[in-house]
Design a protein around this motif. Sequence first.
Motif, PDB file in Angstrom:
ATOM      1  N   ARG A  86       3.418  19.372  37.474  1.00 18.83           N
ATOM      2  CA  ARG A  86       3.819  18.471  38.676  1.00 18.83           C
ATOM      3  C   ARG A  86       5.012  17.352  38.396  1.00 18.83           C
ATOM      4  N   TYR A  87       5.115  16.895  37.140  1.00 21.29           N
ATOM      5  CA  TYR A  87       5.973  15.687  36.731  1.00 21.29           C
ATOM      6  C   TYR A  87       6.772  15.845  35.696  1.00 21.29           C
ATOM      7  N   ASP A 101      -2.205  14.677  44.342  1.00 20.46           N
ATOM      8  CA  ASP A 101      -2.744  14.365  45.763  1.00 20.46           C
ATOM      9  C   ASP A 101      -2.311  15.590  46.332  1.00 20.46           C
ATOM     10  N   ASP A 102      -2.529  16.822  46.008  1.00 22.46           N
ATOM     11  CA  ASP A 102      -2.117  18.024  46.674  1.00 22.46           C
ATOM     12  C   ASP A 102      -3.217  19.002  46.649  1.00 22.46           C
ATOM     13  N   GLU A 144      10.692   6.055  42.028  1.00 20.77           N
ATOM     14  CA  GLU A 144      11.261   7.147  42.557  1.00 20.77           C
ATOM     15  C   GLU A 144      12.033   7.312  44.087  1.00 20.77           C
ATOM     16  N   THR A 170       8.312   5.398  37.822  1.00 19.29           N
ATOM     17  CA  THR A 170       7.193   6.151  38.536  1.00 19.29           C
ATOM     18  C   THR A 170       7.676   7.580  38.167  1.00 19.29           C
ATOM     19  N   LEU A 171       6.556   8.404  38.452  1.00 21.82           N
ATOM     20  CA  LEU A 171       6.769  10.143  37.676  1.00 21.82           C
ATOM     21  C   LEU A 171       7.877  10.694  38.522  1.00 21.82           C
ATOM     22  N   GLY A 172       8.199  10.383  39.628  1.00 24.57           N
ATOM     23  CA  GLY A 172       8.927  11.038  40.327  1.00 24.57           C
ATOM     24  C   GLY A 172      10.425  10.920  39.641  1.00 24.57           C
ATOM     25  N   GLU A 173      10.648   9.760  39.079  1.00 24.08           N
ATOM     26  CA  GLU A 173      11.841   9.534  38.431  1.00 24.08           C
ATOM     27  C   GLU A 173      11.986  10.457  37.222  1.00 24.08           C
ATOM     28  N   THR A 188       6.681  12.532  44.325  1.00 29.42           N
ATOM     29  CA  THR A 188       5.590  13.170  43.804  1.00 29.42           C
ATOM     30  C   THR A 188       4.138  12.863  44.532  1.00 29.42           C
ATOM     31  N   ILE A 206      -3.949  17.718  32.633  1.00 21.05           N
ATOM     32  CA  ILE A 206      -3.614  19.359  32.762  1.00 21.05           C
ATOM     33  C   ILE A 206      -2.440  19.471  33.684  1.00 21.05           C
ATOM     34  N   ALA A 231      -1.835  18.744  27.686  1.00 24.32           N
ATOM     35  CA  ALA A 231      -2.391  20.260  28.227  1.00 24.32           C
ATOM     36  C   ALA A 231      -3.839  20.178  28.070  1.00 24.32           C
ATOM     37  N   LYS A 275      10.309  13.376  37.157  1.00 21.81           N
ATOM     38  CA  LYS A 275      10.606  14.780  37.912  1.00 21.81           C
ATOM     39  C   LYS A 275      12.177  14.917  38.322  1.00 21.81           C
ATOM     40  N   ASN A 276      12.842  13.934  38.667  1.00 22.19           N
ATOM     41  CA  ASN A 276      14.235  13.981  39.267  1.00 22.19           C
ATOM     42  C   ASN A 276      15.119  13.924  38.473  1.00 22.19           C
ATOM     43  N   GLY A 279      13.288  19.149  39.914  1.00 18.59           N
ATOM     44  CA  GLY A 279      13.626  17.720  40.387  1.00 18.59           C
ATOM     45  C   GLY A 279      15.255  17.827  41.240  1.00 18.59           C
TER      46      GLY A 279
END
Lengths: 556, 124, 425
Positions: C162-163, C18-19, A347, C134-137, A534, C157, C153, C139-140, C169
């Motif tokens: 988040r993703y 990580d939040d 990402e 990656t998970l951001g890909e 993320t 969870i 679910a 999301k975006n 995104g």
Amino acid sequence: MLIKNGLVYDPLNGIEGEKMDIFVKDGKIVESGDGGETIDASGFVVLPGGVDIHSHVVGSKVNLGRLMRPEDHRKDPVPKTEITRSGVGYTVPTTYITGYRYALMGYTTVMEAAVPPLGARHAHEELNDIPMVDKGAFILMGSNHFVMKYVAEGDLEKLKNFVGWLLKATKGYAIKLVNPGGVENWKWGRNVNSLDDKVENYGVTPREIVRSLAKVNEELGLPHSIHVHCNNLGSPGNSSTLIETVGSIGAEMGGPGSGESTNETLKGTAERIHITHIQFNSYGGEDWATISSAAEEVAKTLNKKKNATCDLGQVIFDDATTMTADGPWQHKLYKLTGNKWYNSDVEMEVGAGIVPYTFKPKSLVNAVQWMIGLEVALLVEDPWRVVLTTDHPNGGPFYHYPKVIAWLMSKKAREETLGKIHKSALSRSTLPSIEREYSLYEMAIVTRAGPAKLLGLKNKGHLGVGADADIAIYEFKENDIEGSFSRAKYVIKDGEVVVKDGRIVKEHWGRTFLVNPKGELMDEMKEEFSKYYTVSLDNYPVQPEYLPRCEVVPCR
Amino acid sequence: MRLLLNTGRTVDQGVSMERGKTSSEYFEKVAVAFIHPDDMKELGIDEGDAVRIETDFGSTVLKCVKGGTEKGTIFVPMGPWANVLTGPNTEGSGMPSLKGLTAEISGTKEKVTTLDDILRMLGG
Amino acid sequence: MGEVYKNVVCPFCGCLCDDLEVVVENGKVVSTKNACPISKTKFLDHSKDRAKPQVRKDGKLIEVSMEEAINKAAQILKESEFPLIYGLSSTESDAQRLAVELAEFIGGSIDSTASTCHGPTIVAAQGCGAVKCTLGEVKNRADLVIFWGCNPAEAHIRHSVRYSVTPQGMYVRGKKERFIVHVDVRETRTSRMADMFVKVEPGKDYELLSALRAVIKGYEVGDVAGVPAEMIKQLAERMKGCRFGIIFFGMGLTMSSGKHMNIDAALRLVRDLNDHTKFTITPMRGHFNVAGAGEVLTWITGYPFAVNFSRGYPNYNPGEFSAVDLLFRGECDAALILASDPVAHFPIGASQHLAKIPTVVIDPKVSLTSLIAEVVIPCAIAGIESEGTAYRMDGVPLRLRKVVDSPYPTDREILEGILRRMKGC
């Protein structure tokens, strides 16, 4: 420690085969000594430890390469010994075996050439598991969101800020570009095909990305130049892209196509560019059937543009595992070969692909590729601007470097191989007609002195007083050049004997080189970071715990 | 009655596992079998009743939970009770047979198998 | 007021959120923010149900000193001829590195929990590779998200938030711009998030994946695996027509009949789709650092799980050196269980052998395996009581935090202790 009566080759200090003594104390080369261990180097050649400017040895992509190739590892299991750990070798060696094999060859510094910022922590974890050598990490930036955004905005100040911050956050050493812009387009399944194609959604071109990062690189005063894997890598006819890329750097100083050596270059303020694995970007022809060498033209460009340097990416006829951040190229290679294919996009930053490959002497394309690497090395006049690499493990594993040394130093060795390759290849390159043979001195330049200088590692690549005591001692046999450099008689790392008679006698832990340029993250960057990544910004920078042994190399 | 058995994670299994695997909550949430209402009717059982489940590998008594699965199938959360029913043969893959097992189910007056019962089966 | 830790990495599942915000008072976690119910319990109950150093004497576990427990562990491994080290997935990567070193030193086998979750995924990827991101890909960019044989679910969870389903995104803004598909043998909470639910007959995933491949290559298919032909066609069209697609898959594929062949079909389907658009695939990893166990094993040995060191170099063979097989066949004569609880999750036919042989358990909590163990060594909870690296399901490495002190040493320190004793004696 005293190394006595060796024949010393130390190009950075202008020493060419002089019989002399070298003194070592506290891990450094010193003026004179007072006892300690004495190594009788009579009849041996003494060189600075080898420096690899471009290799893929650690990180997410390399480890995927290991993961996907159990069939590869099974060809080369390496048992543990009293001193060393076990592992596997072949094309993607495990971390410990990587360190041991570099050391056995007399190499003592290795740069990992492609680290995605988000995976930097992983790369450092693996670097910490590579024994024997010093190391560093090049950070991938050519398709980074923030880089392209500030290039698009034409805001070099923000770009500089970001780049400086990113190098510090990732504990990186240099700026790496891979198919600039093309990797972002690959995230939509596309690519760029020229320096002036647009990157989707950003509107910038590869040319703008390369030029901007080259500028920023010098303004930050980074020790190494930008390190560039060009667009169109691997495609027939791609030498024009390479020549244009080189031409775009430093062109402002003397108009397009210029960039000859100037005082500015010497002072180090002019823009520099390092073209990596140049072989893969020096193709003539129009398609796979007509592919030919464009090495002559490429060498001509390099001979003229003194601010450009290269490493070879020499092909070895053997198994390889191709792995680059060039996602679209790796996809193309998968389609060409039908071999298994890993793709891994990261990402906001970059991607990667991995495809196993075998270079065969009877393949016309592979034969031409093999010729090109050597041809470039032999046609570029100044050895200080050429570095020996195989782009491990893309052109072949690094432990075949001694083969490349033999080809460079011996026309006879080249002729032996030329006799085995696809006959039609012979007319597609000037290699068969090249007489040049590297001297030991030149060999020492392209394997240690040159790369150390290009990396800005002042204590590496030479044996002058104050240098790190990284020393390789070989029994040089003219009739067995490959064998001579495959197993060092002695390797001394940081003043300790770690290899003796081609065996590891001590496990040693080297350090990681970092830079500390200016640059802080601005609030607007933080905001955008939290929107699209993320991971939290807090958790992004590589913590000091990952750098247990490190050395900051000052900016220029 | 012959049904198809699946095992897997649930939120309650995850939470109660973190509470402690010897806790009563873990027993309540994991020593259960999710059964489709139609199958329950055919079996003549109500929610909360005990059922005996038997596979080629073992047999255990669980508490019936209504729904949460398709007709013709039962679902048991991953955990020691499911382990009694699943197969250790991996067919050379390393992965045991944890889903898609054939199970024989019947209503029972027996007590739900306890963790101690299972530890005894282990010979521990 | 307690101490507040921000952006803490959660040490529960492969999402590695990580939040988290964690509040600590008097050495105990008193509250959390952003944590899912499982994570919250893990943090709040961190001090409950802790294991104690124990050694079995006359058939009973007796509390002993740490020193005695570690000595006994070293002795068991030393006397063993074919030991197994198993688990690794709920600890940090430095401990994993030491576990590999120990396995190499004693010439034993080492396996992670991957062999019973995504081992088949790895085996399949070794055959044909995989197209991952990656998970951001996701999301975006992802406008088509397919959950296949998984139930985030319940098991991952916050994955959807988040993703994958609802996040805003760069190019895809929220759920309305994504099409969500759930393929499974039963409707679950995950189906409720989906725009399309495809019910596949149990054990028929391979057939359905192959049918999709066929349609994408231009062939006609009929009803397959209980899914109507029209629905298969529709799904195939969506896959070809999206801008960026992803399949997340879970143990519905890896554990069902076909195992690694199911994954092989899924990986090749995704590979084929890249002739038409951008398409990726990512396994839903369970334990928070099972991915790290694979990374560490791979960079040290070349192989990701099921590794044996009997010959002095690493050998890899799932089915031979994987834990369930070694146990079911009764081959190993001692075991060290680290950061996992096989008795809670292995078929009983495998666990029975663990109860027979001397088993050493290193675990922060009373685990079911600890109840049948010969030696129990309590440790700090990685990610709550000790630091270290963990790798997210997509391979992104993050640093776990220490938010409270532990009464016990870390996994790393315990393994170092065992190694030291073994090398010394």
